[in-house]
Write an enzyme that holds these catalytic residues in place. Sequence first.
Site, short mmCIF file in Angstrom:
data_model
loop_
_atom_site.label_atom_id
_atom_site.label_comp_id
_atom_site.label_asym_id
_atom_site.label_seq_id
_atom_site.Cartn_x
_atom_site.Cartn_y
_atom_site.Cartn_z
N GLU A 1 -7.98 -4.81 -0.79
CA GLU A 1 -8.52 -5.45 -2.10
C GLU A 1 -8.46 -6.99 -1.81
O GLU A 1 -9.18 -7.80 -2.29
CB GLU A 1 -7.90 -5.11 -3.32
CG GLU A 1 -7.91 -3.49 -3.88
CD GLU A 1 -7.07 -2.49 -3.12
OE1 GLU A 1 -6.16 -2.95 -2.54
OE2 GLU A 1 -7.75 -1.37 -3.54
N HIS B 1 0.81 -1.08 -0.05
CA HIS B 1 0.08 -0.10 0.14
C HIS B 1 0.83 1.21 0.05
O HIS B 1 2.01 1.15 0.53
CB HIS B 1 -0.92 -0.06 1.32
CG HIS B 1 -2.06 0.84 1.09
ND1 HIS B 1 -1.86 2.17 1.37
CD2 HIS B 1 -3.30 0.97 0.48
CE1 HIS B 1 -3.02 3.04 1.29
NE2 HIS B 1 -3.82 2.19 0.77
#
Length: 413
Positions: A346, A293
Amino acid sequence: MTASTSTPPITSQTIPVATPATSPGGLIDVPAGLAGVRAADTALGDVRGSEGFYHYRQYSAIDLARTRTLEDVWFLQFEGHLPDSAELVDFRAQIDELRDLPPQLADMLPALATAGSSSAMLPRLRTALSMLASIEGSRPVYGARPEDRRRDAMRVAAVTPTLLAGIYRLRRGESPLAPRPGLSAAAQWLYLLTGQEPESRDPRDVSAIDQYLVCTVDHGFNASTFTARVVTSTGADVASAVCSAIGAFSGPLHGGAPDRALAALDDIGSPDRAEEWVRARVTSGERIMGFGHAVYRTDDPRAALLRGIAQERGGRLAEFATEVEKTVIRVLAELKPGRSLNTNVEFWAVVVMEQAGLARDLFTPTFTVSRVIGWTANVLEQAQDSKIIRPSARYTGLPAPQPVPELDQVSAA
């Protein structure tokens, strides 16, 4: 409700800010991608990546996802406080009134939904929202009354699930469904997609989708949110700002990634193939979807929430994802030492949505149903500032001015 006692205190020391350096010509050098640059002040929330924490206003977003509904958080972001019972009833009634499509747009939707061979829904949503703004005479935020801006923002956020579900059903050869007053936001979304009454659905589906929607409403100045604020700073209407955000959001490096995370699980096939699969992808320089991320240097708190939801429900996919996650994190730590490449939202989002019975081409649209609330809240906040966002760029082309060549020289070249 009070903030959780475990919520870290908000202090200026927890907010990383880049130290700019002035370059020749008076420009200020900042990190690539504007990483760590404070571009605006906001009361809507923040992400503290080194702590693995993010919040909506003064509340932990994860605490809200566990204890409140999407409508509660929507009200919080628009009004600045959590609603009491009477305020929540009134707010839900406002949302119900704004979910229906105008007849002219409803008539256009079949052609819009079925045009072209691509199944992508977000480009069609952009077009539909542009049509809505034209039909209803959406006003520029610049010079508009706050109550008019708020109504336009409410309208765009409320009608987005209706549009997305209608587009989805039309592409499947089914008729769009009219919203049902009185349903929660999560139950409404599932009903509009499937026509299945909430009473006949596993209640875990609605609960899981509601928690997912709450935890993805907003996430700092991400690419799509910043895009919405840039467009708002020009004084444009709410729909224009949201359409620009959708364009940014559709990219596979942003909101367009969830279905690719499930595709990765499909490709791996079984836990014993995970290590070989990861090594091959890293060696070839490919990105591992669902891991890493731009902000978090710890576990993504959204992934932790959704992991718990998925594992509590159980099943083959949840068990498989758990084994793959362990292997991928171990191999990435070996192959990319010093980098924090943990599971992001996700990866577990796809498992939760699959468990709730959503087709994979609905993963990103479902993300959009929640994030449009964050975009519109940011639009309303940015509209209070009349300063246009207009950065500069460093020119790296040929020295200027160069003599303009004669036409025959251009042709010969």
